[in-house]
Design a protein around this motif. Structure first.
Motif, PDB file in Angstrom:
ATOM      1  N   VAL A  25       0.838  -1.207   0.000  1.00 25.51           N
ATOM      2  CA  VAL A  25       0.000   0.000   0.000  1.00 25.51           C
ATOM      3  C   VAL A  25       0.871   1.255   0.000  1.00 25.51           C
ATOM      4  O   VAL A  25       0.624   2.205  -0.754  1.00 25.51           O
ATOM      5  CB  VAL A  25      -0.936   0.004   1.233  1.00 25.51           C
ATOM      6  CG1 VAL A  25      -1.653   1.340   1.365  1.00 25.51           C
ATOM      7  CG2 VAL A  25      -1.940  -1.141   1.131  1.00 25.51           C
ATOM      8  N   VAL A  38      -3.569  -0.130  -5.696  1.00 28.59           N
ATOM      9  CA  VAL A  38      -3.274  -0.355  -4.280  1.00 28.59           C
ATOM     10  C   VAL A  38      -3.523  -1.820  -3.920  1.00 28.59           C
ATOM     11  O   VAL A  38      -2.689  -2.468  -3.279  1.00 28.59           O
ATOM     12  CB  VAL A  38      -4.137   0.569  -3.387  1.00 28.59           C
ATOM     13  CG1 VAL A  38      -3.931   0.225  -1.919  1.00 28.59           C
ATOM     14  CG2 VAL A  38      -3.800   2.027  -3.649  1.00 28.59           C
ATOM     15  N   ILE A  39      -4.665  -2.343  -4.367  1.00 32.47           N
ATOM     16  CA  ILE A  39      -5.007  -3.735  -4.041  1.00 32.47           C
ATOM     17  C   ILE A  39      -4.011  -4.703  -4.680  1.00 32.47           C
ATOM     18  O   ILE A  39      -3.556  -5.657  -4.043  1.00 32.47           O
ATOM     19  CB  ILE A  39      -6.444  -4.054  -4.508  1.00 32.47           C
ATOM     20  CG1 ILE A  39      -7.445  -3.233  -3.686  1.00 32.47           C
ATOM     21  CG2 ILE A  39      -6.743  -5.536  -4.379  1.00 32.47           C
ATOM     22  CD1 ILE A  39      -8.878  -3.345  -4.160  1.00 32.47           C
ATOM     23  N   ALA A  42      -0.700  -4.545  -2.840  1.00 34.64           N
ATOM     24  CA  ALA A  42      -0.860  -5.197  -1.544  1.00 34.64           C
ATOM     25  C   ALA A  42      -0.874  -6.716  -1.718  1.00 34.64           C
ATOM     26  O   ALA A  42      -0.209  -7.452  -0.972  1.00 34.64           O
ATOM     27  CB  ALA A  42      -2.156  -4.722  -0.878  1.00 34.64           C
ATOM     28  N   ALA A  78      -5.766  -3.003   2.282  1.00 33.13           N
ATOM     29  CA  ALA A  78      -5.716  -2.019   1.192  1.00 33.13           C
ATOM     30  C   ALA A  78      -6.649  -0.851   1.489  1.00 33.13           C
ATOM     31  O   ALA A  78      -6.328   0.305   1.195  1.00 33.13           O
ATOM     32  CB  ALA A  78      -6.087  -2.684  -0.135  1.00 33.13           C
ATOM     33  N   GLN A  82      -4.905   2.777   3.436  1.00 32.63           N
ATOM     34  CA  GLN A  82      -4.860   4.073   2.762  1.00 32.63           C
ATOM     35  C   GLN A  82      -5.162   5.209   3.732  1.00 32.63           C
ATOM     36  O   GLN A  82      -4.605   6.312   3.603  1.00 32.63           O
ATOM     37  CB  GLN A  82      -5.847   4.099   1.592  1.00 32.63           C
ATOM     38  CG  GLN A  82      -5.460   3.147   0.466  1.00 32.63           C
ATOM     39  CD  GLN A  82      -6.367   3.273  -0.741  1.00 32.63           C
ATOM     40  OE1 GLN A  82      -6.597   4.352  -1.245  1.00 32.63           O
ATOM     41  NE2 GLN A  82      -6.872   2.143  -1.198  1.00 32.63           N
TER      42      GLN A  82
END
Lengths: 209, 209, 209
Positions: A25, A38-39, A42, A78, A82
């Protein structure tokens, strides 16, 4: 292992998954990725190494396809990560590296243990421990167009190698699984923590042509 | 093949493994990596292609997990290679490219042969020969954050394709394995050596937008 | 599905393969690759995602090793695509993105469907749909030394996720495969087309340290 130990082990595994996912992340945030990026970062950081290990040892199923908790932990990290990453800093700087060292230690043992379970040699078990511990972070770095940190930085993968050797060596000497696990994880944790504390590095190999 | 030929073949394979590993060592040196990075680049270059091949064809075991000589050759090359690379140059410049061409030739045949052994078509066998020969070097280049050399450079993968086609074609025509192997390896070696000697290249495909 | 639908589905799959391969050809042209590089980038873009999917779900055979049409379509696209890419532009700019959206939609359904067929959960099926749809393009971008577009750009992978959720959800609700396929593909196509038309993006997650 006893049921209690197995439970502790499983929760440690999920904790390591979350820590590794969070490092993905952070990388995604530095590169200004969108929510999907992001996912993905991660996920590859957290389960990339274990996936490669399961493919190479020929596991019946890749671990996260049969236990959906891994994917949920990644999704949760994730999302929550953030927000956490945007908070004004409050944690001391060493918390994250220490959590990461713990994740490295547990992933190493899990990888080595699974290779032994499938009948591979101690040497292959050590390699699988390292792959489980560091390959995910290497894929994260490649996707982020960086030379993988573990190939250049202070002692990281070496701590995983040490833990794997202690673990498989202890088992070969006839120790109980629990003791071998504690010794192996301690080896990784102590060496990695010392490397963080005193900025230890392996010698650099440099060619000038 | 006769036992003598099999022995020659096996030693050639280990020789190719060492040569490919050494090209990983050189890359690691240019990038100022530490000892672990040297080993990783040596390993992915030497056994990365064969690993991908074994995963795709569904081999019972990935080859280096059941014959630990491959890992020992890589470890030895990573250690000795760091000293050798620092020696004042004594070898003529063309020794390394020629050794590499030999490694490419033998890896190509091994990949194609294993695909045929598992019942795949000649076309898939050629693809597996190329993957065995060039995928390891591609992963090495990606980890080093370079566009893989084989996608841009003088004829390299093409020599692997030629060797694979000659090998599978010869077998399809009913030739003995030994003859097909000699012909296929010769095809790769001659084309690759000619490309080195006269700087042959495939035409470049360039778009200007 | 009825034979006619299966035929349509199969041709759509090959069409998606050609479209994805062509995006690899374009990337190869921007990077001034040789003929082999063009074929490799075409191949990894078109069949990279499905290959990773087949390895993870443990398919009996990787799909393109048992149906050589995929390799022929890639070879044909690599050859013909080099000429087409050099033609003075005549197609409207939106044709290629729309064809690509269609490929994304069909690859998503194929990936999800195959995971379900092998007995995996709906969540894993959605992940496999996304991997089938976007992983090939990610490998293409990594080989081209770029940060994968899908991690940063307008809604692309998200359209694949949506299609996968609609497809597996519809099946879970007891709908016929054909209807679930049409609904799932429509979800991907509509969201992706809207994203192209109005330049929709997910919010960017950016860290300033």
């Amino acid at each position: 292992m006893q049921p209690l130990m197995q439970t502790i082990f499983y929760w440690s595994d999920l904790f390591g998954t979350a820590v590794f996912a969070f490092s993905g992340v952070l990388m995604a945030g530095r590169l200004r990725m969108d929510g999907f990026g992001v996912i993905v970062l991660a996920a590859v950081t957290a389960i990339g190494g274990g996936t490669i290990r399961d493919l190479i040892i020929g596991a019946d199923k890749v671990f996260w396809t049969v236990d959906s908790w891994y994917l949920w932990v990644i999704l949760g990290t994730a999302l929550i990560g953030q927000f956490m990453a945007k908070l004004p800093r409050r944690l001391p700087w060493y918390i994250l590296p220490l959590a990461d060292a713990f994740g490295l230690a547990i992933f190493t043992i899990i990888g080595a243990e699974k290779a032994l379970e499938y009948g591979y040699s101690g040497m292959v078990a050590v390699v699988m421990g390292v792959i489980t511990g560091v390959a995910g972070g290497m894929i994260r770095d490649v996707l982020a167009r960086e030379i993988p940190m573990v190939l250049q930085r202070e002692i990281y993968a070496t701590a995983s190698v040490l833990g794997g050797i202690i673990y498989t060596g202890s088992l070969a000497l006839g120790m109980a699984t629990l003791l071998a696990t504690v010794l192996g994880m301690s080896g990784t944790l102590i060496l990695r923590t010392a490397a963080i504390r005193w900025h230890l590095s392996l010698p650099i190999f440099a060619l000038h042509r």
